[in-house]
Design an enzyme around this catalytic site. Structure first.
Site, PDB file in Angstrom:
ATOM      1  N   ASP A   1      10.587   5.954   5.805  1.00  0.00           N
ATOM      2  CA  ASP A   1       9.292   6.408   6.585  1.00  0.00           C
ATOM      3  C   ASP A   1       8.077   5.624   6.011  1.00  0.00           C
ATOM      4  O   ASP A   1       7.609   6.160   4.795  1.00  0.00           O
ATOM      5  CB  ASP A   1       9.276   7.764   6.193  1.00  0.00           C
ATOM      6  CG  ASP A   1       7.961   8.456   6.832  1.00  0.00           C
ATOM      7  OD1 ASP A   1       6.945   7.858   7.199  1.00  0.00           O
ATOM      8  OD2 ASP A   1       8.064   9.733   6.950  1.00  0.00           O
TER       9      ASP A   1
ATOM     10  N   CYS B   1       2.569  19.532   6.379  1.00  0.00           N
ATOM     11  CA  CYS B   1       3.827  19.249   6.908  1.00  0.00           C
ATOM     12  C   CYS B   1       4.943  19.010   6.042  1.00  0.00           C
ATOM     13  O   CYS B   1       5.822  18.145   6.084  1.00  0.00           O
ATOM     14  CB  CYS B   1       3.541  18.029   8.253  1.00  0.00           C
ATOM     15  SG  CYS B   1       2.693  18.717   9.347  1.00  0.00           S
TER      16      CYS B   1
ATOM     17  N   HIS C   1       7.999  14.400   4.771  1.00  0.00           N
ATOM     18  CA  HIS C   1       7.250  15.094   5.649  1.00  0.00           C
ATOM     19  C   HIS C   1       8.260  15.915   6.811  1.00  0.00           C
ATOM     20  O   HIS C   1       9.419  15.306   6.926  1.00  0.00           O
ATOM     21  CB  HIS C   1       6.659  13.944   6.390  1.00  0.00           C
ATOM     22  CG  HIS C   1       5.552  14.413   7.485  1.00  0.00           C
ATOM     23  ND1 HIS C   1       5.721  14.672   8.829  1.00  0.00           N
ATOM     24  CD2 HIS C   1       4.202  14.512   7.293  1.00  0.00           C
ATOM     25  CE1 HIS C   1       4.847  15.080   9.311  1.00  0.00           C
ATOM     26  NE2 HIS C   1       3.743  14.864   8.641  1.00  0.00           N
TER      27      HIS C   1
ATOM     28  N   LYS D   1      -2.570   5.691  11.043  1.00  0.00           N
ATOM     29  CA  LYS D   1      -2.754   5.994   9.669  1.00  0.00           C
ATOM     30  C   LYS D   1      -3.218   4.512   8.884  1.00  0.00           C
ATOM     31  O   LYS D   1      -3.414   4.438   7.975  1.00  0.00           O
ATOM     32  CB  LYS D   1      -1.437   6.217   8.980  1.00  0.00           C
ATOM     33  CG  LYS D   1      -1.404   7.907   9.555  1.00  0.00           C
ATOM     34  CD  LYS D   1      -0.508   8.649   8.567  1.00  0.00           C
ATOM     35  CE  LYS D   1       0.245   9.805   9.486  1.00  0.00           C
ATOM     36  NZ  LYS D   1      -0.454  10.937   9.084  1.00  0.00           N
TER      37      LYS D   1
ATOM     38  N   GLN E   1       2.616   6.578   5.342  1.00  0.00           N
ATOM     39  CA  GLN E   1       1.674   6.481   4.213  1.00  0.00           C
ATOM     40  C   GLN E   1       1.623   5.485   3.154  1.00  0.00           C
ATOM     41  O   GLN E   1       0.850   5.208   2.563  1.00  0.00           O
ATOM     42  CB  GLN E   1       1.850   7.773   3.317  1.00  0.00           C
ATOM     43  CG  GLN E   1       1.934   9.157   3.881  1.00  0.00           C
ATOM     44  CD  GLN E   1       0.398   9.397   4.444  1.00  0.00           C
ATOM     45  OE1 GLN E   1      -0.722   8.729   4.045  1.00  0.00           O
ATOM     46  NE2 GLN E   1       0.349  10.385   5.319  1.00  0.00           N
TER      47      GLN E   1
HETATM   48  N1  PMP Z   1       5.651  10.863   7.612  1.00  0.00           N
HETATM   49  C1  PMP Z   1       4.733  10.994   7.128  1.00  0.00           C
HETATM   50  C2  PMP Z   1       4.944  10.769   5.225  1.00  0.00           C
HETATM   51  C3  PMP Z   1       3.539  11.324   7.304  1.00  0.00           C
HETATM   52  O1  PMP Z   1       2.632  11.341   6.461  1.00  0.00           O
HETATM   53  C4  PMP Z   1       3.257  11.545   8.521  1.00  0.00           C
HETATM   54  C5  PMP Z   1       1.889  12.056   9.088  1.00  0.00           C
HETATM   55  N2  PMP Z   1       1.303  12.857   8.371  1.00  0.00           N
HETATM   56  C6  PMP Z   1       4.347  11.474   9.555  1.00  0.00           C
HETATM   57  C7  PMP Z   1       5.750  11.068   8.934  1.00  0.00           C
HETATM   58  C8  PMP Z   1       4.103  11.833  10.958  1.00  0.00           C
HETATM   59  O2  PMP Z   1       3.505  10.918  11.544  1.00  0.00           O
HETATM   60  P1  PMP Z   1       2.849  10.945  12.958  1.00  0.00           P
HETATM   61  O3  PMP Z   1       2.527  12.399  13.406  1.00  0.00           O
HETATM   62  O4  PMP Z   1       2.007   9.863  13.406  1.00  0.00           O
HETATM   63  O5  PMP Z   1       4.196  10.674  13.783  1.00  0.00           O
END
Ligand code: PMP
Length: 421
Positions: free
Chosen positions: A215, A379, A138, A241, A218
């Site tokens: 990270d 993203c 991401h 999430k 997910q």
């Molecule tokens: N890493 C991953 C794999 C994600 O899916 C996301 C959110 N789509 C993020 C980081 C960022 O998370 P947040 O916007 O809640 O900080």
């Protein structure tokens, strides 16, 4: 094409305790209609819906014991502090961290990664050093490291993925050199659903003296994230999430590392004493929690983790895996639909393209049928570049989704096909 979906072996569902009809009653938002159709919410990788238990826990805090924490000696403040710190222990158990002081509350995954980049990273990464990420990250696990590399004259290296969207682990291993300081890698890909084999990867990285940040944004809604088993140095996730509120997240850090890291933001609550000559910082985790935190949200996160524990992650994983297999089959019956992300080891994401139809057009038609999915690059632009596509349509699953909803998705996608082909 047959996509076999496996999940972590440790997750053995409890027999016949999971009832999706009953679970759905816990989520008031799911009852509504959109465009005159019953809402089918399949955008869970973006954010999950909240059970009543979470909404009520936050409501009760504001109605009954709203107060700042760690400061007041009065009863409400003690109650709020107790509730806030109890969540730290819940998160410790959730991640199987050794100690609760390894748990830092953040605003979310993005903030957790930036915190590590700006503290541990600034302290330990210098000119000529290297940080490794993967193609499936991401943007929030790419940009903070690019910023750090730019500031320090370090290099960002990228491990490739194959056509199924799986990490090419042997290629990743070849990237390590004496200059490598950190591997920052996702547990589960938000764009592809791929689950990475982290225990093998962290053990290799550590054999090279390289630290590992995972990270988990997910991963935590779908599978057990055991930081001791993974043996990672940092693990980050977002509350929203995993059925919790927005505005709160978690950074797990190995205590011996947290101790040596400089603070990030300065302010109240992160100090032992302040004079104009010298400030003495608190120990972790407080050192990294400057200012009034998101108290209600932390309490909401605690309620979300209790809720997940009550349903059982094993039951959630079993339910979602069966939906994923069903959804894979249903979508692949649609002519010219191509799944992007067909890893053998995958969590609840169905990313796809449909002939030459732009995913935004699919999204618009599908929305009119009451089905909420995500369209775009998610993203994760490097993933789109890897597959030479501008975007995908993505349905992502949660514990409250049903086979009927997958049928509604497939029907809505067929409708989009009719309109645009
Ligand atoms: N890493 C991953 C794999 C994600 O899916 C996301 C959110 N789509 C993020 C980081 C960022 O998370 P947040 O916007 O809640 O900080």
């Amino acid at each position: 094409m047959k996509t076999k979906v496996k999940n972590q072996k440790t997750l053995q569902p409890k027999a016949a305790t999971f009832n999706v009809r009953k679970v759905r009653k816990d989520f008031p938002i799911l009852k509504q209609k959109v465009h005159g159709k019953t809402l089918v919410y399949l955008d869970n990788a973006a954010t999950t819906q909240k059970p009543l238990a979470v909404i009520e826990a936050m409501d009760t805090y504001y109605r009954e014991y709203n107060s700042n924490i760690h400061r007041g000696l009065h009863l409400l403040s003690e109650k709020a502090t107790g509730a806030y710190e109890a969540v730290r222990v819940k998160v410790q158990k959730f991640l199987n961290a050794k100690e609760s002081r390894e748990i830092i509350f953040t605003r979310g995954t993005t903030e957790g990664i930036n915190l590590v980049a700006q503290t541990w990273g600034r302290q330990n990464v210098g000119a000529g050093d290297e940080i490794i990420v993967t193609t499936m990250e991401h943007h929030s696990n790419i940009v903070p490291w690019q910023m750090l590399c730019g500031e320090k004259g370090a290099q960002l290296k990228v491990a490739p993925i194959n056509d199924a969207g799986e990490l090419m682990v042997d290629e990743l291993k070849k990237l390590f050199t004496r200059q490598t300081k950190l591997l920052s890698i996702t547990h589960v890909s938000n764009a592809l659903g791929t689950i990475n084999p982290l225990a093998e990867i962290t053990s290799f990285a550590h054999s090279k003296g390289v630290k590992v940040l995972v990270d988990g944004a997910q991963a935590v809604p779908h599978l057990t994230a055991d930081v001791q088993k993974m043996d990672c140095d940092f693990y980050v996730f977002s509350g929203h999430k995993v059925y919790g509120p927005t505005g709160v997240g978690v950074l797990f850090g190995r205590y011996s590392l947290l101790e040596t890291m400089p603070p990030w933001q300065g302010g109240g609550d992160m100090i032992l004493s302040v004079t104009f000559e010298k400030t003495i910082y608190s120990k972790p985790p407080n050192k990294f929690e400057a200012g009034t935190p998101a108290i209600a949200e932390v309490i909401g996160l605690g309620a979300a983790l209790d809720y997940v524990a009550k349903i059982g992650l094993a039951n959630i994983a079993a339910h979602e895996n069966s939906l994923l297999e069903y959804g894979t089959r249903k979508l692949l019956e649609i002519p010219r639909l191509k799944l992007i992300g067909t890893a053998g080891h995958k969590a609840g994401v169905l990313s796809f393209t449909l002939g030459d139809i732009h995913p935004h057009d699919i999204g618009t038609i599908v929305d009119r049928q009451g089905v909420a999915i995500r369209v775009g690059h998610h993203c994760a632009q490097p993933v789109m570049d890897r597959f030479q596509i501008p975007a995908t349509a993505r349905a992502s699953l949660a514990l409250y989704n049903t086979r009927g909803e997958i049928d509604a998705l497939a029907k809505a996608v067929r409708k989009a096909k009719e309109v645009f082909e």
